[in-house]
Scaffold this motif. Structure first.
Motif, mmCIF file in Angstrom:
data_model
loop_
_atom_site.group_PDB
_atom_site.id
_atom_site.type_symbol
_atom_site.label_atom_id
_atom_site.label_comp_id
_atom_site.label_asym_id
_atom_site.label_seq_id
_atom_site.Cartn_x
_atom_site.Cartn_y
_atom_site.Cartn_z
ATOM 1 N N GLN A 154 0.827 -1.204 0.000
ATOM 2 C CA GLN A 154 0.000 0.000 0.000
ATOM 3 C C GLN A 154 0.858 1.248 0.000
ATOM 4 O O GLN A 154 2.017 1.218 0.410
ATOM 5 N N THR A 155 0.246 2.336 -0.433
ATOM 6 C CA THR A 155 0.896 3.633 -0.395
ATOM 7 C C THR A 155 -0.154 4.703 -0.135
ATOM 8 O O THR A 155 -1.341 4.482 -0.399
ATOM 9 N N MET A 156 0.284 5.815 0.390
ATOM 10 C CA MET A 156 -0.618 6.949 0.614
ATOM 11 C C MET A 156 -0.472 7.909 -0.558
ATOM 12 O O MET A 156 0.645 8.213 -0.981
ATOM 13 N N VAL A 157 -1.606 8.385 -1.086
ATOM 14 C CA VAL A 157 -1.585 9.370 -2.163
ATOM 15 C C VAL A 157 -2.480 10.537 -1.768
ATOM 16 O O VAL A 157 -3.405 10.381 -0.961
ATOM 17 N N ASP A 158 -2.204 11.714 -2.330
ATOM 18 C CA ASP A 158 -3.072 12.864 -2.098
ATOM 19 C C ASP A 158 -4.486 12.522 -2.552
ATOM 20 O O ASP A 158 -4.668 11.866 -3.576
ATOM 21 N N ARG A 159 -5.450 12.991 -1.808
ATOM 22 C CA ARG A 159 -6.850 12.709 -2.124
ATOM 23 C C ARG A 159 -7.184 13.099 -3.564
ATOM 24 O O ARG A 159 -7.889 12.374 -4.265
ATOM 25 N N GLU A 160 -6.644 14.209 -4.035
ATOM 26 C CA GLU A 160 -6.940 14.692 -5.381
ATOM 27 C C GLU A 160 -6.381 13.776 -6.472
ATOM 28 O O GLU A 160 -6.805 13.846 -7.612
ATOM 29 N N ARG A 161 -5.419 12.928 -6.134
ATOM 30 C CA ARG A 161 -4.789 12.037 -7.118
ATOM 31 C C ARG A 161 -5.217 10.584 -6.944
ATOM 32 O O ARG A 161 -4.638 9.695 -7.570
ATOM 33 N N ALA A 162 -6.235 10.339 -6.144
ATOM 34 C CA ALA A 162 -6.633 8.965 -5.829
ATOM 35 C C ALA A 162 -7.637 8.371 -6.817
ATOM 36 O O ALA A 162 -7.790 7.154 -6.863
ATOM 37 N N ALA A 163 -8.303 9.191 -7.605
ATOM 38 C CA ALA A 163 -9.311 8.675 -8.539
ATOM 39 C C ALA A 163 -8.679 7.664 -9.490
ATOM 40 O O ALA A 163 -7.592 7.879 -10.023
ATOM 41 N N GLY A 164 -9.358 6.543 -9.644
ATOM 42 C CA GLY A 164 -8.871 5.485 -10.521
ATOM 43 C C GLY A 164 -7.999 4.455 -9.829
ATOM 44 O O GLY A 164 -7.713 3.402 -10.381
ATOM 45 N N GLY B 261 -10.426 -2.686 -1.871
ATOM 46 C CA GLY B 261 -10.697 -3.370 -3.129
ATOM 47 C C GLY B 261 -11.550 -2.574 -4.092
ATOM 48 O O GLY B 261 -11.609 -2.894 -5.274
ATOM 49 N N GLU B 262 -12.220 -1.531 -3.618
ATOM 50 C CA GLU B 262 -13.051 -0.720 -4.497
ATOM 51 C C GLU B 262 -12.217 0.334 -5.212
ATOM 52 O O GLU B 262 -11.249 0.843 -4.657
ATOM 53 N N VAL B 263 -12.632 0.663 -6.429
ATOM 54 C CA VAL B 263 -11.970 1.710 -7.197
ATOM 55 C C VAL B 263 -12.429 3.055 -6.651
ATOM 56 O O VAL B 263 -13.635 3.299 -6.475
ATOM 57 N N VAL B 264 -11.484 3.933 -6.375
ATOM 58 C CA VAL B 264 -11.800 5.279 -5.907
ATOM 59 C C VAL B 264 -12.286 6.073 -7.122
ATOM 60 O O VAL B 264 -11.561 6.231 -8.100
ATOM 61 N N THR B 265 -13.526 6.548 -7.068
ATOM 62 C CA THR B 265 -14.080 7.318 -8.175
ATOM 63 C C THR B 265 -14.114 8.798 -7.814
ATOM 64 O O THR B 265 -14.138 9.157 -6.634
ATOM 65 N N GLN B 266 -14.143 9.631 -8.829
ATOM 66 C CA GLN B 266 -14.233 11.072 -8.586
ATOM 67 C C GLN B 266 -15.548 11.409 -7.891
ATOM 68 O O GLN B 266 -15.599 12.285 -7.039
ATOM 69 N N GLU B 267 -16.602 10.686 -8.237
ATOM 70 C CA GLU B 267 -17.900 10.916 -7.604
ATOM 71 C C GLU B 267 -17.811 10.673 -6.092
ATOM 72 O O GLU B 267 -18.318 11.469 -5.295
ATOM 73 N N THR B 268 -17.158 9.597 -5.689
ATOM 74 C CA THR B 268 -16.997 9.305 -4.265
ATOM 75 C C THR B 268 -16.142 10.367 -3.589
ATOM 76 O O THR B 268 -16.451 10.813 -2.478
ATOM 77 N N LEU B 269 -15.072 10.803 -4.250
ATOM 78 C CA LEU B 269 -14.230 11.861 -3.685
ATOM 79 C C LEU B 269 -15.008 13.160 -3.530
ATOM 80 O O LEU B 269 -14.821 13.891 -2.553
ATOM 81 N N ASP B 270 -15.901 13.453 -4.472
ATOM 82 C CA ASP B 270 -16.729 14.663 -4.379
ATOM 83 C C ASP B 270 -17.663 14.587 -3.175
ATOM 84 O O ASP B 270 -17.839 15.576 -2.459
ATOM 85 N N VAL B 271 -18.249 13.411 -2.938
ATOM 86 C CA VAL B 271 -19.114 13.231 -1.766
ATOM 87 C C VAL B 271 -18.301 13.416 -0.489
ATOM 88 O O VAL B 271 -18.745 14.077 0.456
ATOM 89 N N CYS B 272 -17.097 12.862 -0.456
ATOM 90 C CA CYS B 272 -16.222 13.025 0.711
ATOM 91 C C CYS B 272 -15.921 14.500 0.955
ATOM 92 O O CYS B 272 -15.955 14.969 2.102
ATOM 93 N N GLN B 273 -15.642 15.242 -0.107
ATOM 94 C CA GLN B 273 -15.354 16.673 0.028
ATOM 95 C C GLN B 273 -16.574 17.423 0.561
ATOM 96 O O GLN B 273 -16.436 18.309 1.406
ATOM 97 N N THR C 240 -7.375 13.580 8.705
ATOM 98 C CA THR C 240 -7.743 14.825 8.014
ATOM 99 C C THR C 240 -8.281 14.543 6.618
ATOM 100 O O THR C 240 -8.808 15.431 5.963
ATOM 101 N N PHE C 241 -8.105 13.334 6.136
ATOM 102 C CA PHE C 241 -8.495 12.878 4.813
ATOM 103 C C PHE C 241 -7.861 13.713 3.695
ATOM 104 O O PHE C 241 -8.436 13.925 2.648
ATOM 105 N N GLN C 242 -6.646 14.154 3.932
ATOM 106 C CA GLN C 242 -5.874 14.815 2.872
ATOM 107 C C GLN C 242 -5.221 13.764 1.968
ATOM 108 O O GLN C 242 -4.926 14.035 0.808
ATOM 109 N N THR C 243 -4.978 12.580 2.532
ATOM 110 C CA THR C 243 -4.412 11.465 1.772
ATOM 111 C C THR C 243 -5.313 10.249 1.951
ATOM 112 O O THR C 243 -6.133 10.196 2.880
ATOM 113 N N ILE C 244 -5.138 9.286 1.065
ATOM 114 C CA ILE C 244 -5.912 8.047 1.136
ATOM 115 C C ILE C 244 -4.978 6.880 0.838
ATOM 116 O O ILE C 244 -4.062 6.991 0.021
#
Length: 81
Positions: free
Chosen positions: A16-26, A46-58, A73-77
């Protein structure tokens, strides 16, 4: 419901790795992500991070909901490498 890229157990035990929330889609999520309220998981391992889900989180963050994830803080995922 986000699409499933791999079995939850496989994702949780993968490298696993941590990535910025804005770069997690896909990417494939490696952790459970939820906000309280409402306390319902938005992402599972196991689920694909979608932009729609990130928008709901925001939207939930902006409304004052508390994130429950490896980064409180949910800055990374946490995603599969």
């Amino acid at each position: 419901i986000p699409p499933l890229a791999m079995a939850p157990r496989e994702a949780a035990l993968s490298a696993q790795t941590m990535v910025d929330r804005e770069r997690a889609a896909g990417r494939t999520c490696a952790e459970m992500v939820m906000f309280y309220p409402p306390g319902i998981p938005l992402l599972m391992p196991g689920e694909v991070v979608t932009q729609e889900t990130l928008d709901v989180c925001q939207q939930l963050l902006a409304a004052g909901a508390n994130p429950y994830a490896s980064d409180p803080t949910f800055q990374t995922i946490c995603v599969v490498q």
